[in-house]
Design an enzyme around this catalytic site. Structure first.
Site, mmCIF file in Angstrom:
data_model
loop_
_atom_site.group_PDB
_atom_site.id
_atom_site.type_symbol
_atom_site.label_atom_id
_atom_site.label_comp_id
_atom_site.label_asym_id
_atom_site.label_seq_id
_atom_site.Cartn_x
_atom_site.Cartn_y
_atom_site.Cartn_z
ATOM 1 N N ASN A 210 51.884 38.542 -1.910
ATOM 2 C CA ASN A 210 51.645 39.281 -0.662
ATOM 3 C C ASN A 210 50.511 38.209 -0.005
ATOM 4 O O ASN A 210 50.104 36.905 -0.701
ATOM 5 C CB ASN A 210 50.994 40.312 -0.693
ATOM 6 C CG ASN A 210 49.866 40.509 -1.666
ATOM 7 O OD1 ASN A 210 48.825 39.780 -1.564
ATOM 8 N ND2 ASN A 210 50.071 41.160 -2.666
ATOM 9 N N ASP A 279 53.205 46.349 -5.651
ATOM 10 C CA ASP A 279 53.617 47.561 -6.206
ATOM 11 C C ASP A 279 54.710 47.656 -7.138
ATOM 12 O O ASP A 279 54.901 48.557 -7.936
ATOM 13 C CB ASP A 279 53.850 48.740 -5.084
ATOM 14 C CG ASP A 279 52.580 49.130 -4.220
ATOM 15 O OD1 ASP A 279 51.543 48.913 -4.960
ATOM 16 O OD2 ASP A 279 52.767 49.194 -3.021
ATOM 17 N N LYS A 289 66.929 29.510 -13.303
ATOM 18 C CA LYS A 289 66.964 29.828 -11.842
ATOM 19 C C LYS A 289 68.191 30.638 -11.266
ATOM 20 O O LYS A 289 69.236 29.905 -11.661
ATOM 21 C CB LYS A 289 66.788 28.400 -10.992
ATOM 22 C CG LYS A 289 66.743 28.402 -9.625
ATOM 23 C CD LYS A 289 66.503 26.996 -9.148
ATOM 24 C CE LYS A 289 66.661 27.027 -7.674
ATOM 25 N NZ LYS A 289 67.142 25.890 -6.957
#
Ligand code: CTP
Length: 405
Positions: A210, A279, A289
């Site tokens: 974030n 969260d 990958k």
């Protein structure tokens, strides 16, 4: 040891012979880790050039209240908000009189009116002017308004007279300025703070995260240190230098943050959860990958996520529970959602802020918060993250001391 680390000081210079000493003051503040911007009155520019102060401070010098160029670069309200401390050195008798009257007839007086931060003045003038009843009464007005006065000191003056009126020694001004930030409110109290974002790995090259910059958490750590606390800072990845005296525990993911916090919690008096903890995390971290799959018929891919532990709730419900303070980052229904988190997570205090507003959000240097506990709501005006942290620490220590009685 740097005593003014990351502090933003607005140095006001007024028109007295001691104005030349302000150049040295800029340097000494910087030596202590502060960022300095300079505002000069018209009179000050007769004694020392703005160019000198600009070169020393690495910022344009602010001179006029109504200047379209400087207003667009940084308006006076913005400049007042930027500062953690406004210090006027030297402050002339005339400036002190205008300030005592609450005037806003030039940039510097207007900034002092608009500012929410600490303000200090270091007077310098002829000894007879200092001794005059008018000047003494004006200074008393300023003291009554919580404005600090540093000096003046006694000695030989530029006019050839001897008496009280010399600008306080530059090193003394720096010491007095630093002492404004140390409150001793939390002397010896162990404070554990989480800060920054967490990163939840998807595969070796990708993660979920974030926009948290860590600025608010680091500023709170600094404010807690200045209040005398022993601070441990558990932080996700940021670009910030940790405060000098804090113990930094760097982590990447929410589960690492959880482990680091739970290892410390029994030995913690106050926990402050500022981190923007993810969260959820991917249910399985791929070891290689993930490749694009052009054959997928619906052109989409699905990531399976599992819930991360709620760190602050675990702290608040731990056996030897510390005084627990949370942050609520919301984009809407600020107070309602924050109060819900206060109750649901069993917190003592919650600090709510609106992250939808880019002027005060994640990456901004400013913040505007509302602090909630029990049935109380206290709104703090918009200020720098550093300044607001001092106010939040004051509130937390008040509540903490009451709770520990
Ligand atoms: N927090 C935590 N651990 C989590 C999630 C949040 O410790 N896994 C803490 C944050 O550090 C903050 C408070 O909980 O002190 C509130 O965080 P926020 O992200 O606003 O709330 P959430 O509980 O994640 O709720 P939502 O995302 O639904 O708003």
């Amino acid at each position: 040891m740097q005593t003014l680390t990351n502090k933003r000081i607005l140095l006001g210079i007024t028109g007295g012979i001691a104005a030349y000493k302000a150049a040295e003051l800029v340097r000494r503040f910087q030596d202590q880790g502060a960022e300095v911007q300079v505002v000069m009155t018209k009179g000050a520019t007769e004694f020392i050039t703005p160019l000198t102060l600009q070169a020393l401070s690495n910022h344009p010098v602010h001179l006029d209240l109504l200047n379209t160029e400087t207003e667009s670069a940084m308006g006076h309200i913005e400049l007042a908000r930027w500062a953690d401390l406004i210090i006027v050195a030297p402050a002339t008798a005339d400036f002190i009189a205008r300030m005592a009257l609450g005037r806003g007839d030039d940039l510097l007086t207007t900034l002092c009116l608009a500012a929410e931060c600490r303000i200090a003045i270091a007077p310098a003038m002829n000894q007879a002017m200092w001794a005059k009843q008018a000047t003494q009464e004006n200074c008393q007005h300023l003291l009554d308004r919580n404005i600090s006065i540093f000096g003046p000191e006694e000695g030989l003056q530029a006019c050839g007279e001897t008496g009280v009126g010399r600008l306080l020694d530059i090193d003394e001004i720096v010491i007095e300025a630093a002492s404004l930030f140390s409150s001793n409110l939390l002397t010896g109290v162990k404070v554990l703070i989480t800060a920054g974002p967490t990163r939840e790995a998807i595969d070796p090259v990708r993660y979920i995260s974030n926009h948290s910059s860590g600025k608010q958490g680091f500023a709170l750590a600094q404010a807690a240190l200045e209040a005398g606390a022993i601070v441990t800072l558990v932080s996700g990845p940021t670009n910030l230098d940790p405060p000098d005296r804090a113990t930094l525990v760097p982590i990447i993911s929410a589960t690492q943050m959880y482990d680091a916090v739970m290892a410390e919690v029994a030995d913690t008096d106050i926990f402050i959860g500022v981190a923007a903890v993810a969260d959820y995390r991917p249910a399985k971290v791929q070891t290689q990958k993930i490749k694009k799959n052009p054959a997928a018929s619906n052109k989409s891919m699905t990531l399976d996520l599992v819930e991360n532990p709620d760190i602050i709730a675990a702290v608040a419900n731990s056996e030897k529970r510390p005084f627990t303070v949370g942050f609520a980052a919301e984009t809407d229904h600020l107070i309602e959602y924050a109060r819900k988190k206060l109750e649901q997570k069993n917190l003592d205090v919650i600090v709510a802020n609106n992250v939808a507003d880019t002027a005060i959000g994640f990456n901004s240097d400013n913040n505007q918060t509302t602090v909630l506990w029990e049935n109380h709501v206290e709104e703090l005006p918009m200020m720098s993250k550093s300044n607001i942290s001092i106010r939040i620490i004051e509130l937390i220590s008040e509540r903490f001391n009451l709770a520990s009685q």
